[in-house]
Design a protein around this motif. Sequence first.
Motif, PDB file in Angstrom:
ATOM      1  N   GLY A   1       0.814  -1.201   0.000  1.00  0.00           N
ATOM      2  CA  GLY A   1       0.000   0.000   0.000  1.00  0.00           C
ATOM      3  C   GLY A   1       0.850   1.254   0.000  1.00  0.00           C
ATOM      4  N   LEU A   2       0.179   2.390   0.179  1.00  0.00           N
ATOM      5  CA  LEU A   2       0.875   3.670   0.200  1.00  0.00           C
ATOM      6  C   LEU A   2       1.826   3.716   1.387  1.00  0.00           C
ATOM      7  CD1 LEU A   2       0.981   6.390  -1.320  1.00  0.00           C
ATOM      8  CD2 LEU A   2      -0.647   7.278   0.364  1.00  0.00           C
ATOM      9  N   GLY A   3       3.060   4.070   1.116  1.00  0.00           N
ATOM     10  CA  GLY A   3       4.051   4.097   2.185  1.00  0.00           C
ATOM     11  C   GLY A   3       5.247   4.917   1.756  1.00  0.00           C
ATOM     12  N   GLU A   4       6.444   4.454   2.153  1.00  0.00           N
ATOM     13  CA  GLU A   4       7.659   5.223   1.911  1.00  0.00           C
ATOM     14  C   GLU A   4       8.809   4.323   1.519  1.00  0.00           C
ATOM     15  OE1 GLU A   4       7.295   8.611   5.306  1.00  0.00           O
ATOM     16  OE2 GLU A   4       7.576   6.540   5.955  1.00  0.00           O
TER      17      GLU A   4
ATOM     18  N   PHE B   1       8.563  10.570  10.590  1.00  0.00           N
ATOM     19  CA  PHE B   1       7.111  10.463  10.515  1.00  0.00           C
ATOM     20  C   PHE B   1       6.706   9.730   9.251  1.00  0.00           C
ATOM     21  CE2 PHE B   1       8.187  14.302   8.210  1.00  0.00           C
ATOM     22  CZ  PHE B   1       7.312  14.314   7.127  1.00  0.00           C
ATOM     23  N   LYS B   2       5.455   9.274   9.211  1.00  0.00           N
ATOM     24  CA  LYS B   2       4.915   8.581   8.055  1.00  0.00           C
ATOM     25  C   LYS B   2       4.171   9.580   7.169  1.00  0.00           C
ATOM     26  CE  LYS B   2       4.278   4.237  10.565  1.00  0.00           C
ATOM     27  NZ  LYS B   2       3.295   3.197  10.986  1.00  0.00           N
ATOM     28  N   SER B   3       4.573   9.671   5.912  1.00  0.00           N
ATOM     29  CA  SER B   3       3.972  10.672   5.031  1.00  0.00           C
ATOM     30  C   SER B   3       2.518  10.361   4.696  1.00  0.00           C
ATOM     31  CB  SER B   3       4.786  10.776   3.734  1.00  0.00           C
ATOM     32  OG  SER B   3       4.755   9.544   3.022  1.00  0.00           O
ATOM     33  N   ASP B   4       2.130   9.064   4.724  1.00  0.00           N
ATOM     34  CA  ASP B   4       0.763   8.719   4.331  1.00  0.00           C
ATOM     35  C   ASP B   4      -0.252   8.976   5.444  1.00  0.00           C
ATOM     36  OD1 ASP B   4       2.062   6.673   5.724  1.00  0.00           O
ATOM     37  OD2 ASP B   4       0.702   5.147   4.968  1.00  0.00           O
TER      38      ASP B   4
ATOM     39  N   ARG C   1      11.058  12.771   7.112  1.00  0.00           N
ATOM     40  CA  ARG C   1      11.669  13.349   8.301  1.00  0.00           C
ATOM     41  C   ARG C   1      11.743  14.866   8.181  1.00  0.00           C
ATOM     42  NH1 ARG C   1      17.094  10.245   7.052  1.00  0.00           N
ATOM     43  NH2 ARG C   1      15.459   8.839   6.339  1.00  0.00           N
ATOM     44  N   PHE C   2      11.887  15.523   9.301  1.00  0.00           N
ATOM     45  CA  PHE C   2      12.272  16.924   9.321  1.00  0.00           C
ATOM     46  C   PHE C   2      13.183  17.136  10.521  1.00  0.00           C
ATOM     47  CE2 PHE C   2       8.563  16.988  12.086  1.00  0.00           C
ATOM     48  CZ  PHE C   2       8.966  17.804  13.132  1.00  0.00           C
TER      49      PHE C   2
END
Length: 320
Positions: free
Chosen positions: A49-52, A80-83, A57-58
């Motif tokens: 699925g949608l992920g990375e 962090f998780k972008s989705d 990060r920031f």
Amino acid sequence: MCIKHVLSAVMLAAGAGLASAQSSVVLFGKIDSGYVNKIGTKTARGDKGLGEGAQSRFGLRGSENLGNGLSAFYWLENRFKSDTGELTTARFFQGQSILGLKGPWGTVTMGRDYIAGYVEVQMAPDPFIHTGVSSMVAFGNGNIGTVRNDGAISYKVESGPLSFVAQWARDTNPNSATLPGPLTAEHPVGASAWYQAGPLFLGYSYENPGGVHDVWHFAAMRAVLGPVTLSAGYGQGETNTQEERRSWVVGAHMPVGGGRLKVVYGDLRNTSASLPISRKMALGYNYNFSKRTFVYLNIARDRDATADRNGFDVGVQHNF
């Protein structure tokens, strides 16, 4: 006239002090989003699925010139998780949380930090820099070592092409999903050294993750031959249950058509019982839209995974 001279000297000294105390603050990070089909492991299946491909990060980093060749600096880095926007762990600054001093004598940092040699040595043979389905992190640390340590004190010294880092850390499990983390049996310690001159890199790292018996040694090399960069690594160590392990990894990358083509293969096995743990190959390509933004497609296969032996990730990454 003497008073004027004295006042002028004081003002000049004050101005020099202010100039030397100037500080900088930088906001940085990356956002990565795409479709991910993870490779399964011996304890869990890969998800889809949608992920990375790489963890979003920031962070904040900055430094202050203290004068006389001395400077202070810090590095705070979130994951962090972008989705979903969720944090990836219980720690807000999962990546790093360090404060340091740098002078002619070297650099000292304190806080949550990468283990000695992780970035410089263990990551060196992996053209995918330990990200996504193609990550070779297990071959860099043998699934024995960690990536970061809590409460770490590190000392780094550089002399021409040679660099050396030593680290001692607080006796806590740095990968715990809860805080405070459970204690390790011993204080984690580590050291690494590397040589970088022109197209050649050679490095070695040692890690005791904090168990009674666990230890890991890893050596790496990287060489630039024209447009192609070749890399290799070899590791050997022991788990806390005294299982002997050995790993090796070879990789290469080169510019192709406005992007980068990458390939890597790794082998990790239990040498006590002569059993393979992971034999993984990966191929990937990044196409650069700019210096900060690229799209990627990576495919990987681990012949020793018990489920979902094939994986891939395709997506876009923006760095800021």
